[in-house]
Write an enzyme that holds these catalytic residues in place. Structure first.
Site, PDB file in Angstrom:
ATOM      1  N   GLY A  64       2.611   7.253   4.105  1.00  0.00           N
ATOM      2  CA  GLY A  64       2.688   7.116   2.663  1.00  0.00           C
ATOM      3  C   GLY A  64       1.334   6.688   2.145  1.00  0.00           C
ATOM      4  N   GLN A  69      -4.436   2.962  -3.777  1.00  0.00           N
ATOM      5  CA  GLN A  69      -5.146   2.877  -2.493  1.00  0.00           C
ATOM      6  C   GLN A  69      -6.361   3.804  -2.418  1.00  0.00           C
ATOM      7  OE1 GLN A  69      -1.333   3.300  -0.049  1.00  0.00           O
ATOM      8  NE2 GLN A  69      -2.579   1.911   1.188  1.00  0.00           N
ATOM      9  N   CYS A 122      -0.190  -1.223   6.824  1.00  0.00           N
ATOM     10  CA  CYS A 122      -0.640  -0.618   5.575  1.00  0.00           C
ATOM     11  C   CYS A 122      -2.066  -0.140   5.771  1.00  0.00           C
ATOM     12  CB  CYS A 122      -0.583  -1.669   4.465  1.00  0.00           C
ATOM     13  SG  CYS A 122      -1.186  -1.065   2.883  1.00  0.00           S
ATOM     14  N   LEU A 123      -2.362   1.048   5.281  1.00  0.00           N
ATOM     15  CA  LEU A 123      -3.712   1.601   5.427  1.00  0.00           C
ATOM     16  C   LEU A 123      -4.750   0.746   4.710  1.00  0.00           C
ATOM     17  CD1 LEU A 123      -2.862   5.377   4.918  1.00  0.00           C
ATOM     18  CD2 LEU A 123      -3.302   4.191   7.079  1.00  0.00           C
ATOM     19  N   HIS A 164       7.756   0.298   0.304  1.00  0.00           N
ATOM     20  CA  HIS A 164       6.355  -0.073   0.522  1.00  0.00           C
ATOM     21  C   HIS A 164       5.447   0.616  -0.504  1.00  0.00           C
ATOM     22  CE1 HIS A 164       2.901  -0.933   3.462  1.00  0.00           C
ATOM     23  NE2 HIS A 164       2.358  -0.142   2.557  1.00  0.00           N
ATOM     24  N   GLU A 165       5.654   1.917  -0.699  1.00  0.00           N
ATOM     25  CA  GLU A 165       4.770   2.657  -1.604  1.00  0.00           C
ATOM     26  C   GLU A 165       5.010   2.274  -3.065  1.00  0.00           C
ATOM     27  OE1 GLU A 165       2.301   3.945  -0.243  1.00  0.00           O
ATOM     28  OE2 GLU A 165       3.165   3.911   1.759  1.00  0.00           O
ATOM     29  N   HIS A 168       3.335  -0.946  -3.902  1.00  0.00           N
ATOM     30  CA  HIS A 168       1.898  -0.803  -4.191  1.00  0.00           C
ATOM     31  C   HIS A 168       1.658  -0.596  -5.685  1.00  0.00           C
ATOM     32  CE1 HIS A 168      -0.520  -0.787  -0.557  1.00  0.00           C
ATOM     33  NE2 HIS A 168       0.289   0.046   0.066  1.00  0.00           N
TER      34      HIS A 168
END
Ligand code: NI
Length: 213
Positions: A64, A69, A122-123, A164-165, A168
């Site tokens: 995702g 991000q 998480c990226l 999660h997304e 963000h």
């Protein structure tokens, strides 16, 4: 359509080459609520942005990616999960493959009382993972890339990705919801805590899990 600071920014970003650089924790863009998508970008630019996010997510690789991000403060995310995990992990975590999809202005609400606790990462927080207790099942409302309404329930790992997304887009990182004592380097997760559930990690690192987790 006249250009705006945001559309100019996105145009410039998309000419900078792919994959796009991923913003790391510490950048305020990850901590501000993102703006609803509401015509700030012409349709073609929104589609090109979503495609650039797909390429960036796959290259990372991740399951995702939310627009903040890549430094774009819009309520836009992409998700996709090939779910290349063992059958045992798949069963324990409810990790089923998810097709690529674009989520515009997503929001979610819990369905039922169930929760699930697993390691996630998480990226934008490279090198670490932590255990997060999340709703086992959620109802997602969003628009797709063509502006069609989405109203769908997700369970298991796909529900985790959706939460999660969407978080963000509200300026929330998974660490805000994580069990601090579970924090582990990616390497230690791989070497020690790759079990289907985090029960051993909980025992050895000294944190508790919800009853249903
Ligand atoms: Ni993330």
């Amino acid at each position: 359509m006249p250009s705006t600071p945001l559309s100019d920014h996105v145009e410039a970003l998309l000419t900078s080459g792919l994959p796009l650089p991923i913003v790391a924790a510490g950048d305020p863009v990850l901590r501000r609520p993102a703006e609803p998508v509401d015509g700030q970008l012409p349709d073609g630019l929104l589609a090109r942005l979503a495609e650039a996010m797909r390429v960036t997510m796959r290259a990372a690789p991740g399951v995702g990616l939310a627009a903040p991000q890549i430094g774009v403060p819009l309520r836009l995310a992409v998700v996709e999960d090939a779910a290349t995990v063992s059958d045992e992990v798949r069963a324990a975590r409810g990790r089923l493959p998810q097709p690529f999809r674009v989520l515009v202005n997503p929001s979610y609400e819990a369905v039922g009382e169930g929760s699930a606790a697993f390691y996630e990462g998480c990226l934008s927080v490279p090198g670490y993972q932590a255990v997060v207790t999340r709703h086992e099942r959620v109802r997602l409302r969003a628009l797709d890339e063509l502006g069609r309404p989405v109203d769908e329930e997700f369970a298991g790992w796909p529900a985790r990705i959706v939460q999660h997304e969407t978080d963000h887009l509200n300026g929330t990182l998974y660490l805000d919801r994580a069990e601090p004592r579970s924090l582990a380097s990616t390497q230690s997760v791989r070497e020690r805590w790759a079990q289907p559930t985090p029960h051993l990690a909980a025992k050895e690192l000294g944190f508790s899990l919800p009853e249903s987790g």
